[in-house]
Design a protein around this motif. Sequence first.
Motif, PDB file in Angstrom:
ATOM      1  N   SER A 237     -23.670  54.785 -49.147  1.00 21.72           N
ATOM      2  CA  SER A 237     -25.098  55.067 -48.982  1.00 21.72           C
ATOM      3  C   SER A 237     -25.658  55.818 -50.180  1.00 21.72           C
ATOM      4  O   SER A 237     -26.760  55.530 -50.663  1.00 21.72           O
ATOM      5  CB  SER A 237     -25.323  55.885 -47.707  1.00 21.72           C
ATOM      6  OG  SER A 237     -26.695  56.182 -47.522  1.00 21.72           O
TER       7      SER A 237
ATOM      8  N   THR B 276     -31.173  54.354 -43.144  1.00 20.16           N
ATOM      9  CA  THR B 276     -32.163  54.727 -44.156  1.00 20.16           C
ATOM     10  C   THR B 276     -32.681  53.510 -44.916  1.00 20.16           C
ATOM     11  O   THR B 276     -33.790  53.533 -45.439  1.00 20.16           O
ATOM     12  CB  THR B 276     -31.547  55.742 -45.144  1.00 20.16           C
ATOM     13  OG1 THR B 276     -32.530  56.172 -46.072  1.00 20.16           O
ATOM     14  CG2 THR B 276     -30.404  55.121 -45.930  1.00 20.16           C
ATOM     15  N   TYR B 277     -31.882  52.427 -44.970  1.00 20.13           N
ATOM     16  CA  TYR B 277     -32.292  51.223 -45.686  1.00 20.13           C
ATOM     17  C   TYR B 277     -32.903  50.166 -44.762  1.00 20.13           C
ATOM     18  O   TYR B 277     -33.395  49.145 -45.240  1.00 20.13           O
ATOM     19  CB  TYR B 277     -31.083  50.618 -46.416  1.00 20.13           C
ATOM     20  CG  TYR B 277     -30.492  51.568 -47.434  1.00 20.13           C
ATOM     21  CD1 TYR B 277     -31.152  51.835 -48.630  1.00 20.13           C
ATOM     22  CD2 TYR B 277     -29.293  52.222 -47.194  1.00 20.13           C
ATOM     23  CE1 TYR B 277     -30.626  52.726 -49.558  1.00 20.13           C
ATOM     24  CE2 TYR B 277     -28.758  53.117 -48.121  1.00 20.13           C
ATOM     25  CZ  TYR B 277     -29.432  53.360 -49.297  1.00 20.13           C
ATOM     26  OH  TYR B 277     -28.917  54.243 -50.216  1.00 20.13           O
TER      27      TYR B 277
ATOM     28  N   TRP C 260     -34.223  57.343 -53.337  1.00 17.60           N
ATOM     29  CA  TRP C 260     -33.346  56.911 -52.250  1.00 17.60           C
ATOM     30  C   TRP C 260     -32.028  57.680 -52.292  1.00 17.60           C
ATOM     31  O   TRP C 260     -31.638  58.152 -53.344  1.00 17.60           O
ATOM     32  CB  TRP C 260     -33.095  55.404 -52.397  1.00 17.60           C
ATOM     33  CG  TRP C 260     -34.342  54.611 -52.183  1.00 17.60           C
ATOM     34  CD1 TRP C 260     -35.319  54.349 -53.111  1.00 17.60           C
ATOM     35  CD2 TRP C 260     -34.782  54.010 -50.981  1.00 17.60           C
ATOM     36  NE1 TRP C 260     -36.327  53.610 -52.555  1.00 17.60           N
ATOM     37  CE2 TRP C 260     -36.026  53.378 -51.235  1.00 17.60           C
ATOM     38  CE3 TRP C 260     -34.245  53.921 -49.685  1.00 17.60           C
ATOM     39  CZ2 TRP C 260     -36.735  52.683 -50.273  1.00 17.60           C
ATOM     40  CZ3 TRP C 260     -34.941  53.221 -48.716  1.00 17.60           C
ATOM     41  CH2 TRP C 260     -36.169  52.616 -49.005  1.00 17.60           C
ATOM     42  N   PRO C 261     -31.336  57.774 -51.134  1.00 20.85           N
ATOM     43  CA  PRO C 261     -31.726  57.319 -49.805  1.00 20.85           C
ATOM     44  C   PRO C 261     -32.817  58.189 -49.201  1.00 20.85           C
ATOM     45  O   PRO C 261     -33.081  59.300 -49.683  1.00 20.85           O
ATOM     46  CB  PRO C 261     -30.428  57.420 -49.002  1.00 20.85           C
ATOM     47  CG  PRO C 261     -29.666  58.518 -49.671  1.00 20.85           C
ATOM     48  CD  PRO C 261     -29.988  58.394 -51.134  1.00 20.85           C
ATOM     49  N   LEU C 262     -33.445  57.678 -48.141  1.00 16.87           N
ATOM     50  CA  LEU C 262     -34.478  58.446 -47.453  1.00 16.87           C
ATOM     51  C   LEU C 262     -33.843  59.632 -46.778  1.00 16.87           C
ATOM     52  O   LEU C 262     -32.723  59.565 -46.265  1.00 16.87           O
ATOM     53  CB  LEU C 262     -35.181  57.578 -46.410  1.00 16.87           C
ATOM     54  CG  LEU C 262     -35.875  56.309 -46.919  1.00 16.87           C
ATOM     55  CD1 LEU C 262     -36.439  55.507 -45.753  1.00 16.87           C
ATOM     56  CD2 LEU C 262     -36.995  56.662 -47.882  1.00 16.87           C
ATOM     57  N   THR C 263     -34.542  60.752 -46.754  1.00 18.89           N
ATOM     58  CA  THR C 263     -34.025  61.940 -46.073  1.00 18.89           C
ATOM     59  C   THR C 263     -35.020  62.413 -45.030  1.00 18.89           C
ATOM     60  O   THR C 263     -36.179  62.051 -45.054  1.00 18.89           O
ATOM     61  CB  THR C 263     -33.791  63.072 -47.090  1.00 18.89           C
ATOM     62  OG1 THR C 263     -35.002  63.346 -47.811  1.00 18.89           O
ATOM     63  CG2 THR C 263     -32.694  62.685 -48.067  1.00 18.89           C
TER      64      THR C 263
END
Length: 301
Positions: A42, A284-285, A298-301
């Motif tokens: 990730s 997150t994706y 990225w990745p989203l937090t």
Amino acid sequence: MPTRASTVVKHYDWSYGWGMTRPDPFTIPEWKALHREASLISQILGSGATALSRASYGSGFGEYYTAFFGLSVGIERLAKLILVANYALENNGALPGQSVVRKYGHKLRELIAQVGMIAEKRSITVPHIGPDHPICTAVINCLDAFSDASKGRYANFEAIGNPSFDPANEPVNKWWTEVVEPILDNHYRGKKGEAVVKRRAAQFGAMADCYMFVLFTDETGNVMSDATTASERTGQTKWAQNYGRFYTLSVVRWLSYIFDEMTHMAGYQPGLESLFGHYEFFRTYMVNNHFLLKRKVWPLT
């Protein structure tokens, strides 16, 4: 004192009801290994996507290579994680040995094809574009080529003292030619964005060419020696970054969706505890097109 084998966790399982006992996944060495691997995948996918958001012919040229390293390795390993999960599902929770894993190889196109067959066999339909989209296919081909040492990640060394080296194999050149040019054809040329970029580039060139010396090399190796040309390329870079990231993350989303569908509920089944919870790293994706196109970090937090 309870041993590792007798350690259990109380939980609710939709198939078996309240109060059932099962091995605690957090104590299983295989679960820990897969959890570390999922975390790694990730993060390197995210670092690669973030680098694409900064890649440009100017100060961000090295970001292309950062992106290719992270994305090629991340996509390969996520595909292999799916193959490992599939093996476990077909073998009552047993994980493949090293001899099996080695046979998976390193070719992205072959790994993606194997994942596609698994998804078809398991009747998993991803409600988004994936590897069959022409630009996604080009992304996979470029990253697959980058994984090849002589034609990809070591291409610059291969070019030294080698008059027969084909510049088309240089990774950034290949990316711009095979991925970005189709992006520009589909999302930029003949549209309002192109007109705005050209107008601003002409205005900037008219002012700057009399007062500044310009010398840049673009992604395909062509020299840009005037402000108008360099400015227009800068304008195109916005589309290259946003849509390059979008189509690349579309492949990642496709893989993430398949992994999620395979393992989300399976991890709660007796004997499959090693698959428990790893899908969370890839949620997150699994976002809509707007996020893939607009989100730069990225990745989203």
